[in-house]
Design an enzyme around this catalytic site. Sequence first.
Site, PDB file in Angstrom:
ATOM      1  N   LYS A  83       0.851  -1.192   0.000  1.00 16.38           N
ATOM      2  CA  LYS A  83       0.000   0.000   0.000  1.00 16.38           C
ATOM      3  C   LYS A  83       0.888   1.244   0.000  1.00 16.38           C
ATOM      4  CE  LYS A  83      -1.534   3.165   2.623  1.00 16.38           C
ATOM      5  NZ  LYS A  83      -1.753   4.204   1.638  1.00 16.38           N
ATOM      6  N   GLU A 135       9.805   2.481  10.648  1.00 16.40           N
ATOM      7  CA  GLU A 135      10.799   3.542  10.386  1.00 16.40           C
ATOM      8  C   GLU A 135      10.026   4.855  10.391  1.00 16.40           C
ATOM      9  OE1 GLU A 135      13.930   3.214  10.229  1.00 16.40           O
ATOM     10  OE2 GLU A 135      14.113   1.057   9.961  1.00 16.40           O
ATOM     11  N   CYS A 163      13.468  12.022   5.799  1.00 20.65           N
ATOM     12  CA  CYS A 163      13.481  11.625   7.215  1.00 20.65           C
ATOM     13  C   CYS A 163      14.843  11.947   7.816  1.00 20.65           C
ATOM     14  CB  CYS A 163      13.166  10.154   7.351  1.00 20.65           C
ATOM     15  SG  CYS A 163      14.182   9.125   6.284  1.00 20.65           S
ATOM     16  N   GLU A 168       9.438  17.565  14.198  1.00 23.85           N
ATOM     17  CA  GLU A 168       9.755  17.363  12.778  1.00 23.85           C
ATOM     18  C   GLU A 168       8.855  18.273  11.937  1.00 23.85           C
ATOM     19  OE1 GLU A 168       8.562  13.681  10.761  1.00 23.85           O
ATOM     20  OE2 GLU A 168      10.606  13.536   9.982  1.00 23.85           O
TER      21      GLU A 168
HETATM   22  P1  NAD Z   1       2.322   9.099   7.067  1.00 20.24           P
HETATM   23  O1  NAD Z   1       2.596   8.502   8.389  1.00 20.24           O
HETATM   24  O2  NAD Z   1       1.269  10.108   6.961  1.00 20.24           O
HETATM   25  O3  NAD Z   1       1.943   7.947   6.013  1.00 20.24           O
HETATM   26  C1  NAD Z   1       2.791   6.848   5.771  1.00 20.24           C
HETATM   27  C2  NAD Z   1       1.960   5.720   5.165  1.00 20.24           C
HETATM   28  O4  NAD Z   1       1.046   5.243   6.162  1.00 20.24           O
HETATM   29  C3  NAD Z   1       1.105   6.151   3.970  1.00 20.24           C
HETATM   30  O5  NAD Z   1       1.075   5.115   3.014  1.00 20.24           O
HETATM   31  C4  NAD Z   1      -0.248   6.349   4.608  1.00 20.24           C
HETATM   32  O6  NAD Z   1      -1.322   6.229   3.696  1.00 20.24           O
HETATM   33  C5  NAD Z   1      -0.268   5.220   5.626  1.00 20.24           C
HETATM   34  N1  NAD Z   1      -1.235   5.381   6.723  1.00 20.24           N
HETATM   35  C6  NAD Z   1      -1.782   6.533   7.182  1.00 20.24           C
HETATM   36  N2  NAD Z   1      -2.637   6.240   8.198  1.00 20.24           N
HETATM   37  C7  NAD Z   1      -2.611   4.903   8.381  1.00 20.24           C
HETATM   38  C8  NAD Z   1      -3.262   4.005   9.276  1.00 20.24           C
HETATM   39  N3  NAD Z   1      -4.109   4.430  10.195  1.00 20.24           N
HETATM   40  N4  NAD Z   1      -2.978   2.692   9.181  1.00 20.24           N
HETATM   41  C9  NAD Z   1      -2.090   2.241   8.268  1.00 20.24           C
HETATM   42  N5  NAD Z   1      -1.455   3.037   7.383  1.00 20.24           N
HETATM   43  C10 NAD Z   1      -1.707   4.353   7.440  1.00 20.24           C
HETATM   44  O7  NAD Z   1       3.736   9.659   6.544  1.00 20.24           O
HETATM   45  P2  NAD Z   1       4.039  10.467   5.203  1.00 20.24           P
HETATM   46  O8  NAD Z   1       3.498  11.858   5.338  1.00 20.24           O
HETATM   47  O9  NAD Z   1       3.664   9.673   4.015  1.00 20.24           O
HETATM   48  O10 NAD Z   1       5.641  10.517   5.246  1.00 20.24           O
HETATM   49  C11 NAD Z   1       6.358  11.426   6.004  1.00 20.24           C
HETATM   50  C12 NAD Z   1       6.877  10.810   7.276  1.00 20.24           C
HETATM   51  O11 NAD Z   1       7.610   9.639   6.980  1.00 20.24           O
HETATM   52  C13 NAD Z   1       7.828  11.713   8.027  1.00 20.24           C
HETATM   53  O12 NAD Z   1       7.541  11.673   9.396  1.00 20.24           O
HETATM   54  C14 NAD Z   1       9.188  11.090   7.748  1.00 20.24           C
HETATM   55  O13 NAD Z   1      10.181  11.357   8.710  1.00 20.24           O
HETATM   56  C15 NAD Z   1       8.846   9.657   7.696  1.00 20.24           C
HETATM   57  N6  NAD Z   1       9.874   8.902   6.984  1.00 20.24           N
HETATM   58  C16 NAD Z   1      10.710   8.103   7.722  1.00 20.24           C
HETATM   59  C17 NAD Z   1      11.721   7.399   7.097  1.00 20.24           C
HETATM   60  C18 NAD Z   1      12.644   6.506   7.886  1.00 20.24           C
HETATM   61  O14 NAD Z   1      13.270   5.662   7.279  1.00 20.24           O
HETATM   62  N7  NAD Z   1      12.749   6.672   9.186  1.00 20.24           N
HETATM   63  C19 NAD Z   1      11.888   7.506   5.713  1.00 20.24           C
HETATM   64  C20 NAD Z   1      11.024   8.342   4.994  1.00 20.24           C
HETATM   65  C21 NAD Z   1      10.007   9.027   5.639  1.00 20.24           C
END
Ligand code: NAD
Length: 503
Positions: free
Chosen positions: A181, A256, A290, A391
């Site tokens: 997903k 992550e 990130c 962040e």
């Molecule tokens: P997000 O948490 O909003 O979404 C991530 C994924 O989770 C998306 O596919 C989203 O649709 C899904 N999601 C949302 N709600 C959910 C739920 N209730 N149940 C299951 N899945 C759900 O994050 P984003 O805005 O897409 O990405 C940005 C974030 O990702 C930042 O905080 C960034 O630091 C982090 N990030 C971390 C790393 C790492 O390796 N540590 C790498 C890249 C991004």
Amino acid sequence: MLTSTEQATTYHNFIDGSWVPSVSGDLFENRNPANVDDLIGVFQKSTRSDVDRAIAAARRAYEHWRLVPAPRRAELLFRAAQLIADRKEALARDMTREMGKVLDETRGDVQEAIDMTFFMAGEGRRQYGQTVPSELRDKFAMSMRQPLGVCAVITPWNFPMAIPSWKIIPALVCGNSVVFKPATLTPLSALNFVKILEEAGIPPGVVNLVTGGGEEVGNALLQSGDIRVVSFTGSTDVGRTVSQQTAPSFKKVHLEMGGKNVIMVMDDANLDLAIEGCLWGGFGTSGQRCTAASRVVVHRKVYKDFTTRFVDRVKALRVGDGLDPKTQMGPVVSESQLKTVMSYVDIGQKEGAALACGGHPLRSGALAKGFFHEPTVFTDVDPRMRIAQEEIFGPVVCVIPSSSFEEAVGIGNNVQYGLSASIYTQDINRAFAAMRDMYTGIFYVNAPTIGAEVHLPFGGTKATGNGHREAGTAALDVFSEWKSVYVDFSGRLQRAQIDTAEL
Ligand code: NAD
């Protein structure tokens, strides 16, 4: 330029080897963040029943795939890696168009997927276990990796191909099947990646793609009794939900999450190099990595010199459409991300930090139809301020003065996250002390906080991660379980810890 849903290409889910519409018949749009008039396509707004179908297909396919010898599975992955490499430029262009980062960076994102796929394909012949002498005579003892079953892969939008590859490819080489997903903001890159896996010959059902919202599609995955592994990258808030929802069924969960990374600039640093690193670390991907260097802690002896020169360089960054080769920084990914950035600029000013440059959205001329924001620097930031703790995930860098190496390390560590940190110094002793004392999963010396390579573990501590790592051979530990095997060929009952072998 496309403007209406009717004119746009419709993209489908990939379930059990076929491209199919969602049962709901609902769709969502994917638009270019550099120009919202540019409608890239419409994608399936899937529901629980689509997810259930995908999981059932993955469950069936797993029974065959787990028995395909790992070196044979890997042959398909080598083929996939080559296909990605052959199409690198087109894949990068699609990615820039759907999420905004500049072409050089989307080429890098695709390259990371190529690297990861080649690297993990190599693991098809290297899933080493241990063979040890038994404490009993005529008994053989060994350990081996085994797959777990169906893995749910949930990914963010900022690395639309690299991050899916970090999860899907090791899952496959270990013999698992996958329901993927992707983020709703970057479904095209996800689909491009899955198409290549299909073309490489991955059998039907082994990889399934279900697009749609986090609540609807994500929750259905987390709650399914047939999912054994969840590999999630995204925000810490959603990661917490993933953790809570999967705990009752004891799924293996790899998280992550967010970061608030720091570059420490010492008084003996090569300032030209440090400024270059802070520019790239802070404003690459418009600060939406990130590992972005959103905090820079600078020794007071060089503070004035550093901030003056750094701010001059930031002011000169060219902001624009990432497809234009002259652009150095693209838009942020969405309107809501732009609003988040603007709200933190407001918070920083109210907290009393000095706004040294930037601070405004860019809404005129060629930028009028995108989500652009000036690259922004706050100076004289107190490390306790919200802008130095939370962040922001946008083009905002906080510069914090410090009086010593020890103070810098203290400031660096004193956030809830623990992903990446770096130090600029010419002093080898300080470099090694910082390497030891920064509680992060990644550390750099004389380089910014970004730039991980696929063959070393990637991940963070504290609110960034839950102890797992992706990339490197560490990723195999997420997608496989150890089985210890004892073979007794003595022809009699030998009781461990009770019977002893004769000398
Ligand atoms: P997000 O948490 O909003 O979404 C991530 C994924 O989770 C998306 O596919 C989203 O649709 C899904 N999601 C949302 N709600 C959910 C739920 N209730 N149940 C299951 N899945 C759900 O994050 P984003 O805005 O897409 O990405 C940005 C974030 O990702 C930042 O905080 C960034 O630091 C982090 N990030 C971390 C790393 C790492 O390796 N540590 C790498 C890249 C991004």
